[in-house]
Design a protein around this motif. Structure first.
Motif, PDB file in Angstrom:
ATOM      1  N   PHE A   3      19.150  31.454 -17.336  1.00 42.77           N
ATOM      2  CA  PHE A   3      19.368  32.625 -18.181  1.00 42.77           C
ATOM      3  C   PHE A   3      18.216  33.618 -18.062  1.00 42.77           C
ATOM      4  CE2 PHE A   3      18.711  34.765 -22.274  1.00 42.77           C
ATOM      5  CZ  PHE A   3      19.889  35.479 -22.347  1.00 42.77           C
ATOM      6  N   ASN A   6      18.398  35.823 -14.922  1.00 43.69           N
ATOM      7  CA  ASN A   6      19.591  36.620 -14.655  1.00 43.69           C
ATOM      8  C   ASN A   6      19.619  37.841 -15.578  1.00 43.69           C
ATOM      9  OD1 ASN A   6      22.194  37.678 -14.458  1.00 43.69           O
ATOM     10  ND2 ASN A   6      23.082  35.687 -13.987  1.00 43.69           N
ATOM     11  N   GLU A   8      21.520  40.498 -15.553  1.00 44.43           N
ATOM     12  CA  GLU A   8      22.866  40.911 -15.957  1.00 44.43           C
ATOM     13  C   GLU A   8      23.354  40.093 -17.156  1.00 44.43           C
ATOM     14  OE1 GLU A   8      25.179  40.524 -12.408  1.00 44.43           O
ATOM     15  OE2 GLU A   8      24.475  42.432 -11.601  1.00 44.43           O
ATOM     16  N   LEU A   9      23.100  38.811 -17.128  1.00 44.03           N
ATOM     17  CA  LEU A   9      23.500  37.936 -18.234  1.00 44.03           C
ATOM     18  C   LEU A   9      22.742  38.311 -19.506  1.00 44.03           C
ATOM     19  CD1 LEU A   9      25.342  35.508 -18.794  1.00 44.03           C
ATOM     20  CD2 LEU A   9      23.451  34.022 -18.155  1.00 44.03           C
ATOM     21  N   ARG A  10      21.482  38.645 -19.362  1.00 42.17           N
ATOM     22  CA  ARG A  10      20.660  39.039 -20.502  1.00 42.17           C
ATOM     23  C   ARG A  10      21.131  40.378 -21.073  1.00 42.17           C
ATOM     24  NH1 ARG A  10      15.632  36.462 -20.547  1.00 42.17           N
ATOM     25  NH2 ARG A  10      14.497  38.378 -20.975  1.00 42.17           N
ATOM     26  N   LEU A  12      24.172  41.557 -20.882  1.00 39.60           N
ATOM     27  CA  LEU A  12      25.446  41.288 -21.545  1.00 39.60           C
ATOM     28  C   LEU A  12      25.219  40.696 -22.934  1.00 39.60           C
ATOM     29  CD1 LEU A  12      28.516  41.161 -21.646  1.00 39.60           C
ATOM     30  CD2 LEU A  12      28.387  38.966 -20.432  1.00 39.60           C
ATOM     31  N   THR A  42      33.152  39.174 -12.829  1.00 38.52           N
ATOM     32  CA  THR A  42      31.813  38.628 -13.030  1.00 38.52           C
ATOM     33  C   THR A  42      31.500  38.543 -14.521  1.00 38.52           C
ATOM     34  OG1 THR A  42      31.100  39.581 -10.927  1.00 38.52           O
ATOM     35  CG2 THR A  42      29.364  38.944 -12.468  1.00 38.52           C
ATOM     36  N   GLY A  43      31.914  39.550 -15.276  1.00 42.77           N
ATOM     37  CA  GLY A  43      31.697  39.554 -16.714  1.00 42.77           C
ATOM     38  C   GLY A  43      32.348  38.369 -17.401  1.00 42.77           C
ATOM     39  N   GLN A  45      32.922  35.509 -16.041  1.00 44.10           N
ATOM     40  CA  GLN A  45      32.114  34.336 -15.683  1.00 44.10           C
ATOM     41  C   GLN A  45      30.864  34.271 -16.554  1.00 44.10           C
ATOM     42  OE1 GLN A  45      31.510  35.058 -11.521  1.00 44.10           O
ATOM     43  NE2 GLN A  45      33.412  34.039 -10.919  1.00 44.10           N
ATOM     44  N   TYR A  46      30.272  35.438 -16.821  1.00 44.27           N
ATOM     45  CA  TYR A  46      29.075  35.482 -17.662  1.00 44.27           C
ATOM     46  C   TYR A  46      29.401  35.075 -19.106  1.00 44.27           C
ATOM     47  CZ  TYR A  46      26.328  37.823 -14.015  1.00 44.27           C
ATOM     48  OH  TYR A  46      25.645  38.129 -12.872  1.00 44.27           O
ATOM     49  N   GLU A  49      29.503  31.442 -19.147  1.00 43.93           N
ATOM     50  CA  GLU A  49      28.143  30.908 -19.098  1.00 43.93           C
ATOM     51  C   GLU A  49      27.458  31.009 -20.462  1.00 43.93           C
ATOM     52  OE1 GLU A  49      24.800  29.058 -17.671  1.00 43.93           O
ATOM     53  OE2 GLU A  49      26.773  29.217 -16.735  1.00 43.93           O
ATOM     54  N   LEU A  50      27.649  32.123 -21.163  1.00 49.87           N
ATOM     55  CA  LEU A  50      27.071  32.268 -22.503  1.00 49.87           C
ATOM     56  C   LEU A  50      27.641  31.224 -23.460  1.00 49.87           C
ATOM     57  CD1 LEU A  50      26.915  36.153 -22.935  1.00 49.87           C
ATOM     58  CD2 LEU A  50      25.002  34.576 -22.552  1.00 49.87           C
TER      59      LEU A  50
END
Length: 78
Positions: A3, A6, A8-10, A12, A42-43, A45-46, A49-50
């Protein structure tokens, strides 16, 4: 990838934290797609992951997710 590594994940997670009451997660994903941060696939998938990280439950952040989002927000303010 973790995390913390990444961006992008942060981003989001922060966007979900900052979303308006009347906005859904899908609205946030569309906003990210329109801003070309990442695409909808991709979103999704994120989001998964969250949820795996226990930051997100259903359509809202968990207490852990809120705390992590606050940390991300502070990092971006620096």
């Amino acid at each position: 990838m973790e995390f913390k590594d990444n961006i992008e994940l942060r981003v989001l997670l922060l966007a979900i934290y900052k979303k308006q009451e009347d906005e859904s997660l899908k609205d946030v994903l569309k906003m990210m797609d329109n801003s070309r941060v990442f695409d909808l696939k991709t979103g999704k998938q994120y989001l998964k992951e969250l949820r795996n990280l226990t930051f997100l439950e259903e359509d809202s952040l968990t207490f852990i997710g809120i705390e992590e989002a606050k940390k991300v927000e502070l990092e971006f303010k620096l």
